[in-house]
Write an enzyme that holds these catalytic residues in place. Structure first.
Site, PDB file in Angstrom:
ATOM      1  N   CYS A 130     -11.066   2.864   0.840  1.00 27.39           N
ATOM      2  CA  CYS A 130      -9.638   3.142   1.006  1.00 27.39           C
ATOM      3  C   CYS A 130      -9.197   2.278   2.172  1.00 27.39           C
ATOM      4  O   CYS A 130      -9.880   2.235   3.207  1.00 27.39           O
ATOM      5  CB  CYS A 130      -9.423   4.623   1.315  1.00 27.39           C
ATOM      6  SG  CYS A 130      -7.747   5.012   1.859  1.00 27.39           S
ATOM      7  N   GLU A 134      -1.879   7.960   9.046  1.00 26.67           N
ATOM      8  CA  GLU A 134      -0.442   7.710   8.914  1.00 26.67           C
ATOM      9  C   GLU A 134       0.330   8.227  10.123  1.00 26.67           C
ATOM     10  O   GLU A 134       1.318   7.642  10.540  1.00 26.67           O
ATOM     11  CB  GLU A 134       0.122   8.408   7.669  1.00 26.67           C
ATOM     12  CG  GLU A 134      -0.121   7.694   6.376  1.00 26.67           C
ATOM     13  CD  GLU A 134       0.503   6.299   6.293  1.00 26.67           C
ATOM     14  OE1 GLU A 134       1.679   6.151   6.654  1.00 26.67           O
ATOM     15  OE2 GLU A 134      -0.202   5.378   5.850  1.00 26.67           O
ATOM     16  N   CYS A 193      -4.471  -1.655  -1.743  1.00 23.43           N
ATOM     17  CA  CYS A 193      -4.680  -0.220  -1.904  1.00 23.43           C
ATOM     18  C   CYS A 193      -5.669  -0.028  -3.055  1.00 23.43           C
ATOM     19  O   CYS A 193      -5.412  -0.486  -4.177  1.00 23.43           O
ATOM     20  CB  CYS A 193      -3.338   0.426  -2.239  1.00 23.43           C
ATOM     21  SG  CYS A 193      -3.443   2.167  -2.643  1.00 23.43           S
ATOM     22  N   HIS A 237      -7.020   2.572   4.319  1.00 23.75           N
ATOM     23  CA  HIS A 237      -6.723   3.261   5.580  1.00 23.75           C
ATOM     24  C   HIS A 237      -7.965   3.371   6.475  1.00 23.75           C
ATOM     25  O   HIS A 237      -7.855   3.431   7.696  1.00 23.75           O
ATOM     26  CB  HIS A 237      -6.227   4.690   5.308  1.00 23.75           C
ATOM     27  CG  HIS A 237      -4.782   4.768   4.910  1.00 23.75           C
ATOM     28  ND1 HIS A 237      -4.327   4.388   3.675  1.00 23.75           N
ATOM     29  CD2 HIS A 237      -3.691   5.205   5.592  1.00 23.75           C
ATOM     30  CE1 HIS A 237      -3.020   4.591   3.608  1.00 23.75           C
ATOM     31  NE2 HIS A 237      -2.604   5.089   4.760  1.00 23.75           N
ATOM     32  N   ASP A 283       0.884  -1.173   0.000  1.00 26.18           N
ATOM     33  CA  ASP A 283       0.000   0.000   0.000  1.00 26.18           C
ATOM     34  C   ASP A 283       0.920   1.220   0.000  1.00 26.18           C
ATOM     35  O   ASP A 283       2.139   1.101   0.130  1.00 26.18           O
ATOM     36  CB  ASP A 283      -0.874  -0.022   1.272  1.00 26.18           C
ATOM     37  CG  ASP A 283      -1.773   1.202   1.393  1.00 26.18           C
ATOM     38  OD1 ASP A 283      -2.425   1.567   0.396  1.00 26.18           O
ATOM     39  OD2 ASP A 283      -1.813   1.817   2.479  1.00 26.18           O
ATOM     40  N   SER A 284       0.306   2.397  -0.098  1.00 23.58           N
ATOM     41  CA  SER A 284       1.100   3.622  -0.021  1.00 23.58           C
ATOM     42  C   SER A 284       1.630   3.862   1.399  1.00 23.58           C
ATOM     43  O   SER A 284       2.569   4.633   1.574  1.00 23.58           O
ATOM     44  CB  SER A 284       0.225   4.811  -0.424  1.00 23.58           C
ATOM     45  OG  SER A 284      -0.912   4.860   0.415  1.00 23.58           O
TER      46      SER A 284
HETATM   47  N1  DGL Z   1      -4.777   3.195   1.183  1.00 21.10           N
HETATM   48  C1  DGL Z   1      -4.937   3.689  -0.132  1.00 21.10           C
HETATM   49  C2  DGL Z   1      -6.237   3.228  -0.772  1.00 21.10           C
HETATM   50  O1  DGL Z   1      -6.769   2.197  -0.426  1.00 21.10           O
HETATM   51  C3  DGL Z   1      -4.777   5.144  -0.426  1.00 21.10           C
HETATM   52  C4  DGL Z   1      -4.098   6.098   0.436  1.00 21.10           C
HETATM   53  C5  DGL Z   1      -3.345   7.172  -0.325  1.00 21.10           C
HETATM   54  O2  DGL Z   1      -3.948   8.164  -0.773  1.00 21.10           O
HETATM   55  O3  DGL Z   1      -2.157   6.989  -0.487  1.00 21.10           O
HETATM   56  O4  DGL Z   1      -6.726   3.840  -1.687  1.00 21.10           O
END
Ligand code: DGL
Length: 265
Positions: free
Chosen positions: A183, A151, A72, A185, A9-10
């Site tokens: 998302c 984060e 992600c 997160h 993931d990011s």
């Molecule tokens: N966790 C990522 C997702 O599922 C995105 C977070 C980011 O913007 O980097 O889209």
């Protein structure tokens, strides 16, 4: 087969998927990459995200992973099809907003999707909406700033709660009864969303379904680890500041996590 499962993931968001995979696949070794140097992906272009994803995939391949979970939504929207074409020998699992199950469960035919800007503007998302939601009203919100709060370990702050109030209350007023976490997160703020919804809706977190899908694909391809693996390895890598990553990951997963620095240039 003891080769590991790669997950990326990011940042820390994909840990919401990793924890489900760890549960349903207790014998599998796991490698996680958080591309914190390049976070957020949500406001990046398709080409940038593909480049980041490509570097991570090459790193994971050098660790002989047997399957890669793109944990992600944003990277899946931008790069999944492209990665599958480029690495045609590799198995990939992606993630996308759960529009189909959301539409099915919505009594009011009114659903809310919380996802990044990139995901909400992607072709993949448009085609999902077109396919499944013709008789349903959709409200979308990119929850700007939420990824960075999570984060930085601020997922329980009053500021985070306020940010979410601004997203959830207007949706409730419009009759939204299904809230899709688009998302990876966002499952980490599920408790706050649950409180705000106050039994007036249901939250859909796709992470458990992704873990089941991973389990299924490993089995079909006969590459699941059939041996008991009591000391399975779970290795964490971050491309940005490893102290921040380790601290936040420890906090989110409730277990000590020490990440290794990864340079992908
Ligand atoms: N966790 C990522 C997702 O599922 C995105 C977070 C980011 O913007 O980097 O889209």
């Amino acid at each position: 087969m003891t080769f590991p499962i790669g997950i990326f993931d990011s940042g820390v968001g994909g840990l919401s998927v990793l924890q489900e995979i760890a549960l349903v696949l207790p014998n599998e070794n796991l490698i996680y990459v958080g591309d914190t140097e390049n976070i957020p992906y949500g406001n990046k272009s398709v080409n940038e995200i593909r480049l980041f994803a490509d570097r991570i995939v090459q790193f994971l391949l050098s660790h002989h992973v047997k399957i890669i979970v793109v944990a992600c939504n944003t990277a899946s929207a931008a790069a999944l099809t492209w990665l599958r074409e480029k690495y045609s020998e590799m198995l990939f699992i992606g993630i996308e907003p759960a529009i189909k199950p959301g539409v099915k469960s919505s009594e009011n035919k009114c659903i809310g999707v919380l996802a990044t800007e990139h995901t909400l503007n992607s072709e993949r998302y448009f085609s999902l909406v077109k396919r499944y939601s013709s008789e349903t009203t959709l409200y979308q919100d990119p929850c700007l700033g939420l990824v960075s709060k999570i984060e930085n370990g601020k997922h329980r702050d009053t500021e985070t709660q306020k940010l979410l109030e601004k997203v959830i209350y207007p949706m409730l007023e419009k009759g939204v009864d299904i809230f899709i976490l688009g998302c990876t997160h966002y499952p980490f703020v599920k408790d706050i969303i649950e409180k705000l919804i106050n039994n007036n809706g249901i939250i859909i977190n796709p992470a458990p379904a992704i873990a089941e899908q991973t389990q299924r694909i490993l089995k079909i391809n006969k590459i699941n680890n059939k041996e008991i693996n009591k000391n399975r390895r779970v290795d964490f890598f971050a491309t940005g500041n490893i102290d921040t990553f380790s601290r936040t990951a420890t906090n989110l997963l409730n277990q000590e996590i020490i990440a290794t620095k990864l340079n992908l240039h």
